[in-house]
Design an enzyme around this catalytic site. Sequence first.
Site, PDB file in Angstrom:
ATOM      1  N   CYS A   1      22.331  72.204 -33.946  1.00  0.00           N
ATOM      2  CA  CYS A   1      20.498  72.101 -33.711  1.00  0.00           C
ATOM      3  C   CYS A   1      19.866  72.806 -34.910  1.00  0.00           C
ATOM      4  CB  CYS A   1      20.085  72.358 -32.689  1.00  0.00           C
ATOM      5  SG  CYS A   1      18.844  71.206 -32.165  1.00  0.00           S
TER       6      CYS A   1
ATOM      7  N   GLU B   1      21.608  65.341 -36.949  1.00  0.00           N
ATOM      8  CA  GLU B   1      22.537  65.803 -37.886  1.00  0.00           C
ATOM      9  C   GLU B   1      22.566  64.957 -39.233  1.00  0.00           C
ATOM     10  OE1 GLU B   1      23.344  68.567 -36.998  1.00  0.00           O
ATOM     11  OE2 GLU B   1      23.690  69.203 -35.396  1.00  0.00           O
TER      12      GLU B   1
END
Length: 261
Positions: free
Chosen positions: A2, A123
Amino acid sequence: MCGRYATTVDPALLAVELDALDETSGPGGSREPAENYNVAPTDPVLAVVSRHSHEHPDDIPARRIRRMRWGLLPSWTKASEPGVPARGAPLFNARADTAATKPAFRSALKTKRALVPMDGWYEWLTEPATTGKAAKVPYFMTPADGSRLYAAGLWSVWRDREADTAPLLSVTILTTDSVGELQSIHDRMPLILTPDRWDRWLDPDADAPGDLLDPIDAAVAAGIEIRRVSDRVNSVRNDGPELIAPVAAPGSAVGEQITLL
C-alpha cells in the site's frame, strides 16, 4: 503493498463517529486540509490511537485522532541537524507477519498501535497496452457500499533530545496477504480491521492479539470493489475526486464488469 491511498474524512467528524478526542489542530488552531485523494509516503495523515491522559494516567485510555507523518520513524533515528531526523527510506508499510521481529516495528507493535482511516487504496497492475507494450494501470480498491476502511497501523514518537523542538509522530500501515479477487491486483494488501477488532487492537495496555495479524476474512474482501481509475493518479502532484472515479478499459464501457488479466 500500500503505497498510495485516498482519505476524505474530516477529523472533527471522525472524532464524533469514533467517540474520540480530536487532537489534530496545529498552532493557533490551524488545520490541514481534510481531503487528500492521492496520499503518498511522508504526507501528513490521520491516525486513531488509544492513550491514557498525561494528567490522569490511571484513567481508562481514550481514543484520540492525531495527525502523523506517513512513514514510521523509529525513536532511535539520529538527527541530521538540530530537530531534523536523518533521511532514510520511509517505512510506510510493515509486514504483519514479521513486524514482531523487526527492530523498527517490534516496540510499536507492543504499545503503539493505530487505525488509519481511508476511503480506499491504489495499486498498479501491469497489462498489455494497445501498442503492444506493457503498461501499469492504476486500480482503486474501496468498499462497494461507500463506507470507510480502517487499516491497522503502528506509530512512533521521535524527539531530538538536544533540540527544543516538538516531537514528530509517524505511522506505518501493516500489510498482509491479499484475499479473494484482490489477489488479481497484488499479492499484498492493507490489513483491514473491522469495528469488532478495534478495541483489542488499540489497547495500549496489552500486547497485540496474534489473531488480529492474520489475513482478513474472505467476506470482508468480497465487499471491496476493484475499480480501474485514471492514470492521473500516477503523479503525486495531482489531487481531486476525479482520481477515484471509475474509467473504462479500452473497448468497454464505464460501469461494465472489469475482467482482470
